[in-house]
Design an enzyme around this catalytic site. Structure first.
Site, PDB file in Angstrom:
ATOM      1  CB  THR B  23      -1.009  -0.007   1.173  1.00  0.00           C
ATOM      2  OG1 THR B  23      -2.027   0.952   0.910  1.00  0.00           O
ATOM      3  CG2 THR B  23      -0.369   0.301   2.517  1.00  0.00           C
ATOM      4  CB  CYS B  29      -4.267   5.729   6.188  1.00  0.00           C
ATOM      5  SG  CYS B  29      -5.348   6.817   5.237  1.00  0.00           S
ATOM      6  CG  HIS B  46      -4.737   2.130   3.123  1.00  0.00           C
ATOM      7  ND1 HIS B  46      -3.737   2.455   2.240  1.00  0.00           N
ATOM      8  CD2 HIS B  46      -5.081   3.292   3.706  1.00  0.00           C
ATOM      9  CE1 HIS B  46      -3.490   3.754   2.299  1.00  0.00           C
ATOM     10  NE2 HIS B  46      -4.310   4.287   3.182  1.00  0.00           N
TER      11      HIS B  46
END
Lengths: 292, 162
Positions: B23, B29, B46
Site C-alpha cells: 500500500t 491512515c 488500509h
C-alpha cells in the site's frame, strides 16, 4: 552558487514558463467570481476545439458511468461542473507543469496533480463550514493551483530531500519552506505566486498560492479562502502523498476564526475527499491516456 | 512475482509465495498487517478513519475504510483462505498514523486511527509485535508473502524494516 544567484535563476525559470491558453485563463477568471453565467463558461469552451474534445472524453469515461453518451458541450459542462471544467482546462494548458516528475521532492510523475486535486476537493468541502461568505468553487480552483510553485522549484532541488528532512529533524529548519529558502532564496509559495502574477491570475488565487502555508499573513479580505486552502492542503497530505515534503509544514490553528469544524466533520471531509478524488482521478487519468 | 496493491479503504490477502502485498503513501491512515504462520497467508487493510458511524452505508460497501469494520472484514477474508476466524496465532504489525506539525495535535486523525485499530485488535486478543506509528512522515508498506518481511519506505528517508 549563492542564495541570491539561485533565486535569480528560479525567477528566470518562471519567466520562461509558457502562458496559459486564453480559454484556461478565462475559465479560471470566471470560476473565481462568486456570480457568473454558465453560458459564458460554455461559450469559452466552445471556442477551444481541443478542450471541447477533451471534456467530452472525460464526461463519457468509464469513471462517470453514464448510460447515454454525452455529445453536447452544454450537457458536458453542466454534468462536470464549472470548477472541474476549469481544472481540466488548466491541466491541459499547463500539462507539462502539473504532470512533471517531482524529482526535487522525490515524487513520481502525477504526484503534484494528485495532491492539488485532493487539496481542491478538501478546500471545497472545508469552505462549506466557513462562518463568513466563501465560495466553494473558488476554494476548489485555488486548491488546484496552490502548489504550482513546486513544479518550478523541483528542477533546483534534486538530491536535497534527505538533507532537507535531516535539517527539519534536527530543528535546523522549522519546516520544508524554510529549507527551500535556505537553499534557493525562495520557497515554492513565492515561486508559485510569481508564476500566478506572470499568468495574470485573479488576485484571490495569487493570495491562496502565496500564503497557503502562512494564512495569517494573507490580506484580511482573502484570509477565509487562504485558510480553506491551508486546511485542504494539510488534509490532502494526511491522506497520503508520495513526496518528501509530505507533512513537513505547520498547521495554523487560527483557522478556527473562520471555520467551525468538529472531529466528525473533519472525518466526513476526508471521506468525501478520497471518494471524489477516486472518481475524478479515474476520469482524468483515462482522458490523459486517450489524449496521448 | 506480482503485487497486490491496496488503495485507501481496501483490504486483501495472499498466500502465493511470490506475491508482495503493498500500500502506498500512508499519511494518517494505518496499515494493519495480519500474518497467519500456519497457512502462510499475509493480509493487510488500509484503514483511513477510526469509526464507521459517520457513514454506515460506506462501511457496508467499503468496510476497510474504518478501523471498526476493516479488521473484521480482513479476518473474514483470511478465514475463507483457511485461517483461524479470530486470528489465533497471528502475527500483527502496524504502520502509519502520521500527523502534521502541530504541537496541539488538533487534527489527530492518525492517533485516533491507531487507538481505534488497537481497540479492535484487543477484542481478538491480538497485539502488534512491531509497529512504526505516528511522527510526521508518510510511509509506503510492502510485505513479502514468502518471508513475511515488512518493508517501509518514505521519500527522502529511504527504506527500513519492522
Amino acid at each position: 552558487m549563492n542564495q541570491q544567484e539561485m533565486r535569480e535563476k528560479v525567477l528566470m525559470a518562471i519567466q520562461e514558463v509558457p502562458l496559459l491558453s486564453p480559454s484556461a485563463t478565462r475559465l479560471l477568471e470566471l470560476s473565481s467570481q462568486s456570480d457568473y453565467d454558465i453560458d459564458e463558461v460554455i461559450e469559452t469552451v466552445k471556442f477551444d476545439a481541443a478542450l471541447t474534445a477533451r471534456l467530452l472524453k472525460v464526461v463519457n469515461s468509464v469513471a462517470y458511468g453514464l448510460v447515454h453518451e454525452v455529445t453536447s458541450i452544454e450537457r458536458a459542462v453542466t454534468y462536470l461542473g464549472e470548477r472541474v471544467v476549469a481544472s481540466i482546462a488548466l491541466g491541459e494548458s499547463a500539462k507539462a507543469l502539473f504532470n512533471k516528475e517531482l524529482k526535487g521532492y522525490e515524487g513520481p510523475k502525477g504526484e503534484l496533480w494528485a495532491h492539488d486535486l485532493r487539496t481542491a476537493i478538501a478546500a471545497r468541502e472545508v469552505a462549506r463550514f466557513c462562518t463568513t461568505d466563501l465560495s466553494s468553487d473558488l476554494a476548489f480552483t485555488a486548491g488546484i493551483l496552490h502548489a504550482v510553485g513546486k513544479a518550478i522549484l523541483t528542477e533546483f532541488l534534486e538530491d536535497t530531500s534527505h538533507a532537507m528532512l535531516g535539517d527539519i529533524d534536527s530543528h535546523d529548519a522549522t519546516d520544508y519552506l524554510s529549507g527551500e529558502r535556505a537553499r534557493l532564496g525562495i520557497d515554492h509559495t513565492e515561486a508559485g505566486y510569481e508564476l500566478a502574477c506572470a499568468w495574470k491570475l485573479p488576485v484571490a488565487l495569487q493570495m491562496a498560492i502565496r500564503y497557503h502555508h502562512a494564512p495569517a499573513e494573507a490580506p484580511a479580505e482573502h484570509q477565509a479562502l487562504v485558510y480553506a486552502v491551508h486546511l485542504g492542503c494539510i488534509l490532502a497530505m494526511m491522506s497520503g502523498s508520495q513526496a518528501s515534503d509530505a507533512l513537513q509544514y505547520h498547521l495554523d490553528k487560527q483557522y478556527t476564526d473562520y471555520f467551525d469544524l468538529k472531529p466528525e466533520q473533519i472525518a466526513m471531509i476526508v471521506l468525501e475527499m478520497n471518494e471524489t478524488f477516486s472518481t475524478l482521478q479515474g476520469a482524468l487519468s483515462e482522458f490523459k491516456e486517450n489524449s496521448q | 512475482m506480482s503485487n497486490l496493491i491496496l488503495g485507501v479503504g481496501e483490504f486483501g490477502a495472499s498466500k502465493t509465495p511470490t506475491d508482495t502485498v503493498k500500500t502506498f503513501a500512508l499519511g494518517s491512515c494505518v496499515a494493519v498487517i495480519l500474518m497467519c504462520p500456519k497457512t502462510r497467508t499475509v493480509g493487510m487493510v488500509h484503514v483511513a478513519l477510526p469509526e464507521s458511524k459517520i457513514n454506515p452505508e460506506k462501511a457496508m460497501t467499503r468496510p476497510g475504510y474504518f478501523a471498526d469494520t476493516g479488521i473484521d472484514a480482513l479476518l473474514r477474508e483470511m478465514t475463507k483462505m483457511g485461517c483461524d476466524p479470530r486470528g489465533k496465532g497471528f502475527i500483527v504489525k502496524l504502520a502509519g498514523g502520521a500527523k502534521i506539525m502541530d504541537p496541539n495535535n488538533t487534527f489527530n486523525i492518525g492517533k485516533r486511527n491507531e487507538l481505534a485499530v488497537k481497540k479492535i485488535l484487543w477484542k481478538y486478543a491480538l497485539g502488534a509485535v512491531a509497529e512504526d506509528l505516528g511522527a510526521t512522515y508518510s510511509r509506503t508498506v510492502s510485505v513479502d508473502v514468502s518471508t513475511g518481511k515488512v518493508t517501509l519506505s518514505s521519500p527522502g528517508r529511504g527504506e527500513w524494516n519492522i
